[in-house]
Structures are given as C-alpha cells and as structure tokens.
Write a protein that holds these residues in place. Structure first.
Motif, PDB file in Angstrom:
ATOM      1  N   ALA A   1      -9.169  -8.654  -0.676  1.00 53.78           N
ATOM      2  CA  ALA A   1     -10.300  -9.270  -1.374  1.00 53.78           C
ATOM      3  C   ALA A   1     -10.461 -10.745  -1.011  1.00 53.78           C
ATOM      4  O   ALA A   1     -11.588 -11.273  -1.018  1.00 53.78           O
ATOM      5  CB  ALA A   1     -10.121  -9.117  -2.883  1.00 53.78           C
TER       6      ALA A   1
ATOM      7  N   TRP B   1      -1.674  -6.121  -2.758  1.00 53.15           N
ATOM      8  CA  TRP B   1      -2.346  -5.797  -1.506  1.00 53.15           C
ATOM      9  C   TRP B   1      -3.864  -5.803  -1.654  1.00 53.15           C
ATOM     10  O   TRP B   1      -4.592  -6.113  -0.702  1.00 53.15           O
ATOM     11  CB  TRP B   1      -1.863  -4.439  -0.975  1.00 53.15           C
ATOM     12  CG  TRP B   1      -2.222  -3.245  -1.808  1.00 53.15           C
ATOM     13  CD1 TRP B   1      -1.507  -2.705  -2.825  1.00 53.15           C
ATOM     14  CD2 TRP B   1      -3.408  -2.445  -1.670  1.00 53.15           C
ATOM     15  NE1 TRP B   1      -2.154  -1.614  -3.345  1.00 53.15           N
ATOM     16  CE2 TRP B   1      -3.320  -1.421  -2.648  1.00 53.15           C
ATOM     17  CE3 TRP B   1      -4.509  -2.471  -0.830  1.00 53.15           C
ATOM     18  CZ2 TRP B   1      -4.309  -0.443  -2.800  1.00 53.15           C
ATOM     19  CZ3 TRP B   1      -5.497  -1.505  -0.972  1.00 53.15           C
ATOM     20  CH2 TRP B   1      -5.392  -0.507  -1.945  1.00 53.15           C
ATOM     21  N   ARG B   2      -4.352  -5.482  -2.862  1.00 53.57           N
ATOM     22  CA  ARG B   2      -5.801  -5.501  -3.076  1.00 53.57           C
ATOM     23  C   ARG B   2      -6.348  -6.932  -2.985  1.00 53.57           C
ATOM     24  O   ARG B   2      -7.416  -7.169  -2.407  1.00 53.57           O
ATOM     25  CB  ARG B   2      -6.145  -4.887  -4.437  1.00 53.57           C
ATOM     26  CG  ARG B   2      -5.769  -3.410  -4.540  1.00 53.57           C
ATOM     27  CD  ARG B   2      -6.137  -2.818  -5.900  1.00 53.57           C
ATOM     28  NE  ARG B   2      -5.599  -1.477  -6.049  1.00 53.57           N
ATOM     29  CZ  ARG B   2      -6.204  -0.377  -5.599  1.00 53.57           C
ATOM     30  NH1 ARG B   2      -7.363  -0.485  -4.960  1.00 53.57           N
ATOM     31  NH2 ARG B   2      -5.653   0.816  -5.769  1.00 53.57           N
TER      32      ARG B   2
ATOM     33  N   MET C   1       0.829  -1.198   0.000  1.00 58.71           N
ATOM     34  CA  MET C   1       0.000   0.000   0.000  1.00 58.71           C
ATOM     35  C   MET C   1       0.865   1.250   0.000  1.00 58.71           C
ATOM     36  O   MET C   1       0.554   2.244  -0.668  1.00 58.71           O
ATOM     37  CB  MET C   1      -0.927   0.015   1.216  1.00 58.71           C
ATOM     38  CG  MET C   1      -2.070  -0.970   1.145  1.00 58.71           C
ATOM     39  SD  MET C   1      -3.290  -0.730   2.463  1.00 58.71           S
ATOM     40  CE  MET C   1      -2.337  -1.181   3.906  1.00 58.71           C
TER      41      MET C   1
ATOM     42  N   HIS D   1       0.298  -3.029  -7.552  1.00 62.40           N
ATOM     43  CA  HIS D   1      -1.057  -2.493  -7.517  1.00 62.40           C
ATOM     44  C   HIS D   1      -2.121  -3.579  -7.368  1.00 62.40           C
ATOM     45  O   HIS D   1      -3.275  -3.279  -7.065  1.00 62.40           O
ATOM     46  CB  HIS D   1      -1.327  -1.682  -8.798  1.00 62.40           C
ATOM     47  CG  HIS D   1      -1.409  -2.509 -10.043  1.00 62.40           C
ATOM     48  ND1 HIS D   1      -0.280  -3.012 -10.669  1.00 62.40           N
ATOM     49  CD2 HIS D   1      -2.475  -2.950 -10.769  1.00 62.40           C
ATOM     50  CE1 HIS D   1      -0.663  -3.710 -11.736  1.00 62.40           C
ATOM     51  NE2 HIS D   1      -1.979  -3.689 -11.825  1.00 62.40           N
TER      52      HIS D   1
ATOM     53  N   LEU E   1      -9.357   3.745   2.339  1.00 59.84           N
ATOM     54  CA  LEU E   1      -8.775   2.690   3.166  1.00 59.84           C
ATOM     55  C   LEU E   1      -9.286   2.784   4.600  1.00 59.84           C
ATOM     56  O   LEU E   1      -9.665   1.778   5.206  1.00 59.84           O
ATOM     57  CB  LEU E   1      -7.248   2.783   3.155  1.00 59.84           C
ATOM     58  CG  LEU E   1      -6.527   2.360   1.878  1.00 59.84           C
ATOM     59  CD1 LEU E   1      -5.040   2.720   1.979  1.00 59.84           C
ATOM     60  CD2 LEU E   1      -6.692   0.862   1.629  1.00 59.84           C
TER      61      LEU E   1
ATOM     62  N   ALA F   1     -10.134  -3.112  -0.736  1.00 51.54           N
ATOM     63  CA  ALA F   1      -9.558  -3.688  -1.953  1.00 51.54           C
ATOM     64  C   ALA F   1      -9.731  -2.767  -3.153  1.00 51.54           C
ATOM     65  O   ALA F   1      -8.902  -2.773  -4.072  1.00 51.54           O
ATOM     66  CB  ALA F   1     -10.198  -5.043  -2.245  1.00 51.54           C
ATOM     67  N   LEU F   2     -10.790  -1.955  -3.147  1.00 54.03           N
ATOM     68  CA  LEU F   2     -11.064  -1.056  -4.268  1.00 54.03           C
ATOM     69  C   LEU F   2     -10.606   0.370  -4.003  1.00 54.03           C
ATOM     70  O   LEU F   2     -10.827   1.265  -4.834  1.00 54.03           O
ATOM     71  CB  LEU F   2     -12.577  -1.049  -4.570  1.00 54.03           C
ATOM     72  CG  LEU F   2     -13.188  -2.407  -4.972  1.00 54.03           C
ATOM     73  CD1 LEU F   2     -14.697  -2.280  -5.105  1.00 54.03           C
ATOM     74  CD2 LEU F   2     -12.572  -2.922  -6.260  1.00 54.03           C
TER      75      LEU F   2
END
Length: 481
Positions: free
Chosen positions: A193, A188-189, A58, A185, A123, A115-116
């Motif tokens: 998720a 971490w998402r 992040m 990118h 966050l 996640a988005l």
C-alpha cells in the motif's frame, strides 16, 4: 518584465554569424521535467523489489508456498512485456505525457489489489497489473527525457530513470524494514500500500509538464512544439534549430507517426535494420552478462564464498544497492562530457575483468568455509562488478537506445528493446540456481564474463559516438531516413 529580460537574448541570437552571441546559462527547466517523468521509475523499482521482504509475511498470513512465491516474484518480468509492447503504440497515439499518467494508473491499481488480496489469485492479478506498469515505465521515461532535453544534457537526463529505479528498490527495502514489526496480517499489506500513495500526486504533477515537442510536431501541432522548444532549449537560436531539424524529419516522411511500422521499415531499409539490431543487442548484453544474478542472488553468492552471518549477508546486499546507485550518478555526470562510447567500453571491459576474478575466486577456493580473506575478496569483486556495470552499460544501454531510434519509430523501437531486456532478465533470474548447480558457481561467472567480453567487442566494432548530436542528426548518422 519576462519579455524584456529575453530581448537581449533574442537580439543576440539574430546577430550575423560574425557577431558574438550572448550565451545563456544551461536551462534547468528540461531537467525538472525529466525528473518528474522519471519518478515513475521509482515506482517501478519499488514494485519489482517489494516482494523480497513481503513474501515472508504473505507466506505466514495466506499460506502461500515457496513455489508460488517464486512465480509471483519472477512473473513480473513476463507481465512487463505486455506493457513494453503496448507503450510504443500508446505513446504514439495519446502522447508521451498521457502515457506517463497511464503508467501511474497501473502502479496505483496493481499494488492496491495486492494490498487487499485475500488469496494467491488476487495477488497474481495485482502483480499482473503492476507488471504492465513496469513495462510502460521502462519505455516511456527514457523516451520522454530524450525528446525533451537539449543535446547538451540529453545523456544526463536520459540516465535519470535508471538511478530512480535503483532508488525505488532501496525504498522498498526501507519499507520492508519499517513495516516488518507490525502484525503479520498488516505488515505485508502496508508494504504494498505504501507504493500506492505517491501515484496520485505524481500523475497530477505530470499533467503540468509540457508534451514532447517531437510528438507535437509529428501530429502537426507546430506552434505548440515551438513553445515547448523555447522553454526547454539553452538558447532561442538552439530552439529554432531544433524545430527546423524536427520539421525536416516530419515533412520528409520521418515523423509519419501512427502508420509507421518498425518491422516493415526494417525489412526495406538497411539503416533501420542496423539501428534495431543495435538496440536489441545492447539490451541483450545488458541482462545476459549476469547483473540480476548478483543483484537478486547476492546473499547466495556471498554465502558460497564463505560469508556465514545472515545479518551480514543482508547488510552487504544493501551495500551493493548503494554502490549500484552511486555509480549511476557517476555515469550521469560523465556521459555528456566524455561520451557514450568511452563509458560503454570502460564498463564492459571492467565487467569482464571482475567476472573473471569472481569466477577464479570460486574455482581456486571452492569448498573453503569461514575464510575471511576469501569472503572479503568476493565482496570487493562483487562491488566492483556492480560499479562497472552501473557506470556504463546499465544506464547507457537505455540512453543510447532511446536516442538512435528515428522519431517515427522511437516509441515502437523502445518497446521492442525493452521486451528483449525483460525476456533476458527473466531467463537469467529464473535459471541462475540451476546454472551454477550444473556448471558450478565458477563456471556460471566465467560464462557471464564471456558474454561481457562479447559485449565489449560489439560496442567497439558497431557503436559510433552520439554525444552532442541532435536526435534528428542521428538519422543522418545511421541512414534511417
């Protein structure tokens, strides 16, 4: 055929006192119900710990600062207070089962928002929602497990949430590792998720569980409560006895439900004040004795003891997690056999001893570098501390708190106890670095040892044994009627 199979059991249960009754094997159904309800604790552990690895990516992807990461990681304890305080109110009105479904909804929405997220504000919003879910999970899973279980297995089933929390933490570490090789990118998402997927299936599964028989009786739904008790008791005779005990509490004003106020009753009833003070003090000691300082700052502690390899530090952190989870399994196996009080006393006594030894390691060998012997002793003592905590005070603070609260106040009381737990956890985790900077690492662990010793004295002087007692019998034991 099922009715015919039950006929001998019903006949045996109706025999005169002098006749032998045919025993039935321990009922497995409440175990499966408690496991399903406790799966929310896996999601809780996952959501709390997943930022430990995700924060690196992040920072690179969104430019999040170290200070923002620190706030993002620690704020979940504060946010969970909202969920903990709301959980009692919600569970008394919607029921235990729908409250578990709602908890899964928070664990779906929060990680999905993170996640988005395209920036720090999003966050933090996702962390806020997940934090509310954490508070809910801490309250409702132990309450449901305690209320669905027969007395013979209540300690075991009420311990399930604690082991599942640690399972969720371990899964978050696995997720961090699995997705770490992806582009920054995405990595971490996907870590966040991954925690979303189980929530839908788990919520659907929870709807197949029965409602708590005590909540049903509290709402005047006696026939439904009897059906649940028939399915979750070891024998038909036990089901009938449990129903009678619950009805005595409800008809005597002990199950008043939505109108009951834990603070109002505490002001007028000495027994309620005693129970509430035990719940709050147990939750205080569970966190104030420093477990989160070791769990969250283990690599820093071992680095100060002379462990220099980052790879080794992270590997030892996994070892601590395995030791913690494994010790809780021991607690689950023993709590209904040897009792709550002996395990709590052994646990707090062991914690006191190991913290004193750990403090002495730093006091005697302060400044020692690359000393393999010192590092080995420190690792062994930290593992011993984690094990002694997890075999008693860790899971049994929740078990004991959930079973001594009277039915009419159980949801609210569990929420208040959880709020105490989260506040102290937040204080400990956000002050440890400053604490050992001010009084040295040795001083910090001596302080935690003193708190652990105080918890031993408190348990010895104030906590009676509750093993084998029905939840309704607790009201006689603590004079909370």
């Amino acid at each position: 055929m099922a009715l015919d199979a039950e006929a001998p059991l019903l006949a045996a249960a109706s025999k005169p006192d002098g006749a032998a009754a045919t025993p039935r094997a321990r009922n497995k159904y409440p175990f499966f119900c408690a496991v399903l309800a406790s799966m929310t604790s896996v999601l809780m552990g996952y959501n709390v710990a997943v930022t430990s690895g995700a924060q690196i990516f992040m920072a690179d992807d969104l430019g999040v600062s170290d200070r923002q990461i620190e706030v993002l990681s620690g704020a979940i304890n504060i946010y969970s207070l909202i969920g903990a305080l709301l959980a009692g109110w919600t569970s008394d009105r919607l029921g235990r089962r729908l409250t578990i479904v709602l908890t899964n909804g928070f664990f779906l929405a929060g990680p999905l928002v993170m996640a988005l997220a395209g920036g720090y504000a999003a966050l933090m919003a996702g962390r806020f929602v997940a934090g509310i879910g954490v508070g809910y999970a801490l309250v409702i899973a132990p309450v449901y497990a305690a209320e669905i279980a027969p007395a013979s297995s209540r300690g075991l089933l009420s311990s399930l949430p604690e082991i599942f929390i640690n399972g969720g933490v371990m899964l978050s570490y696995v997720s961090n590792f699995v997705f770490s090789g992806l582009p920054v990118h995405l990595s971490w998402r996907l870590m966040f998720a991954a925690g979303v997927v189980p929530t839908v299936f788990l919520a659907a599964g929870v709807l197949t569980m029965p409602e708590s028989p005590r909540w049903l009786a509290m709402k005047g739904r006696r026939d439904e409560a009897k059906l649940v008790l028939d399915r979750t008791s070891d024998t038909p005779a036990e089901a009938e006895q449990r129903l009678q005990e619950i009805e005595e509490v409800v008809t005597g004003g002990g199950g008043g439900g939505s109108g009951a106020s834990v603070w109002k009753e505490a002001a007028t009833k000495a027994g309620v004040r005693r129970v509430l003070s035990i719940v709050l003090t147990l939750q205080f000691f569970q966190q104030a004795s420093g477990i989160d300082s070791v769990v969250l700052y283990g690599p820093r502690v071992l680095a100060a003891a002379g462990v220099t390899s980052n790879t080794l530090l992270l590997g030892l952190n996994v070892l601590f997690g395995i030791a913690k989870a494994g010790s809780i399994l021991i607690a689950m196996a023993l709590t209904d056999r040897v009792g709550r009080r002996p395990l709590l006393l052994a646990s707090t006594g062991g914690m006191t001893a190991t913290l004193l030894v750990l403090g002495s390691v730093f006091a005697v060998f302060a400044g020692a570098k690359d000393d393999a012997a010192v590092a080995t002793v420190a690792v062994a003592v930290v593992v011993a501390f984690v094990c002694t905590f997890s075999v008693g005070l860790g899971p049994l603070a929740w078990v004991y708190s959930s079973e001594i609260l009277p039915l009419r106040l159980r949801g609210q009381g569990a929420g208040i106890g959880t709020a105490m737990n989260r506040v102290i956890s937040g204080v400990v985790t956000m002050t440890f670095i400053s604490l050992y900077g001010a009084i040295t690492m040795a001083g910090a662990f001596y302080l935690y040892a003193a708190i652990a010793a105080a918890s031993f004295v408190f348990i010895y002087a104030c906590l009676p044994e509750t093993r084998g007692r029905s939840l309704e019998d607790m009201e006689e034991l603590f004079h909370t009627k």
